[in-house]
Design a protein around this motif. Structure first.
Motif, short mmCIF file in Angstrom:
data_model
loop_
_atom_site.label_atom_id
_atom_site.label_comp_id
_atom_site.label_asym_id
_atom_site.label_seq_id
_atom_site.Cartn_x
_atom_site.Cartn_y
_atom_site.Cartn_z
N ASP A 1 0.87 -1.18 0.00
CA ASP A 1 0.00 0.00 0.00
C ASP A 1 0.91 1.24 0.00
OD1 ASP A 1 -2.26 1.74 0.54
OD2 ASP A 1 -1.51 1.80 2.61
N ASP B 1 -0.13 5.19 0.77
CA ASP B 1 -0.37 6.18 1.83
C ASP B 1 -0.52 5.50 3.19
OD1 ASP B 1 -0.96 8.92 0.37
OD2 ASP B 1 -1.93 7.35 -0.81
N GLY B 2 0.28 5.96 4.14
CA GLY B 2 0.20 5.36 5.48
C GLY B 2 1.05 4.12 5.62
N THR B 3 1.70 3.72 4.53
CA THR B 3 2.54 2.51 4.53
C THR B 3 3.93 2.87 3.98
OG1 THR B 3 0.60 1.10 4.32
CG2 THR B 3 2.73 0.13 3.73
N ASP C 1 -7.38 -2.12 3.19
CA ASP C 1 -6.33 -3.13 3.04
C ASP C 1 -6.76 -4.49 3.61
OD1 ASP C 1 -4.27 -1.46 1.82
OD2 ASP C 1 -4.29 -0.40 3.74
N ASP D 1 -2.23 -0.07 5.81
CA ASP D 1 -2.59 0.56 7.08
C ASP D 1 -4.08 0.79 7.26
OD1 ASP D 1 -2.45 2.64 5.00
OD2 ASP D 1 -3.00 3.97 6.64
N ASP D 2 -4.86 0.71 6.19
CA ASP D 2 -6.24 1.21 6.26
C ASP D 2 -7.25 0.06 6.21
OD1 ASP D 2 -8.30 3.05 6.39
OD2 ASP D 2 -7.58 4.27 4.72
MG LIG Z 1 -2.95 3.32 3.10
#
Ligand SMILES: [Mg+2]
Length: 262
Positions: free
Chosen positions: A30, A32-34, A214, A210-211
């Motif tokens: 992933d 964003d956030g990863t 996922d 992260d979301d």
């Molecule tokens: Mg993400």
């Protein structure tokens, strides 16, 4: 839980050692956030340098394929991620697939295009009534971002959007962190991960995200694979790391083990 110099949980390091003995490894991340820390403005997101370096180096190893699998539209993903040319790309949660230079762009049917126009108009109206909410256009959908809105405006906008969109058959609605997304193409990261796995005949997969979206990806992993949740929250992933800062050590461990093998 942290036992070795990488700072990764010991059980994750052990699982990665086993994973890296597989003949054809797919490393699907992933974004964003990863790969990249979450930022208020989506256009400002960039991968952490050490993470990007390890990811790019992995793409050059034999028997190893890298991929990004994101909710972003492909064009947006390319703009912020600057992926290595070898990396395969899944955008729009699986609705957009780029498996190489011959890949064909997503095209909507006329009915899907009409439906998208109606849904977009509804969400535009709702965003206009709730300060701080923003729309993002995607090839098969629209995203309502509420990260910059007050909590009350954010939840009111999301609630209204759900009500309006539930009345439109063929529109698929999902929620992530401070986003509500609609799509006229039904696809999730589980579909995207299956597409990637089949395309490269992967014998095992490393997937990190992260979301909540996922979780569809974690749901299609098997015992030979390794799923890593980044950050807090409920998950079906077998392993967890604390933040995007922990992704570079994870990819560097994979890189070291795969390099030693090749
Ligand atoms: Mg993400």
């Amino acid at each position: 839980m942290t036992a070795d110099p990488t700072g990764l949980p010991a059980d994750l390091s052990t699982a990665v050692e086993r994973l890296c003995r597989t003949p054809r490894l797919l490393v699907a991340m992933d974004f964003d956030g990863t790969m990249a820390p979450l930022v208020p403005r989506a256009g400002d997101a960039r991968p952490l340098p050490a993470t990007a370096a390890a990811f790019a180096a992995l793409a050059h190893l034999p028997g190893t394929t890298t991929a990004l699998i994101s909710g972003r539209a492909l064009a947006s993903l390319r703009a912020v991620a600057s992926p290595p040319p070898e990396a395969l790309l899944i955008g729009s949660h699986g609705a957009e697939v780029w498996l190489g230079p011959d890949a064909r762009p997503l095209t909507l049917t006329q009915a899907q295009a009409r439906l998208l126009g109606r849904a977009r108009a509804l969400v535009q109206g709702i965003a206009g009534q709730h300060p701080g909410t923003l729309l993002e256009e995607k090839p098969a959908g629209v995203v309502l971002h509420t990260r910059l809105a007050e909590d009350s405006a954010a939840s009111a906008a999301v609630e209204q959007a759900h009500l309006a969109l539930d009345a439109l058959p063929g529109v698929y609605v999902s929620e992530g962190k401070r986003v509500l997304e609609l799509s006229v193409v039904r696809a999730d990261k589980g579909d995207g991960l299956r597409t990637l796995r089949d395309a490269v005949h992967a014998s095992a997969v490393l997937f990190a995200g992260d979301d909540v979206t996922d979780e569809y990806g974690f749901g299609v992993l098997g015992p030979q694979d390794v799923g890593v949740k980044v950050g807090a929250g409920q998950t079906a992933a077998q392993f967890r790391i604390g933040s995007p800062d922990d992704v570079a050590p994870l990819l560097e461990l994979v890189l070291g083990l795969r390099s030693a093998r090749s």
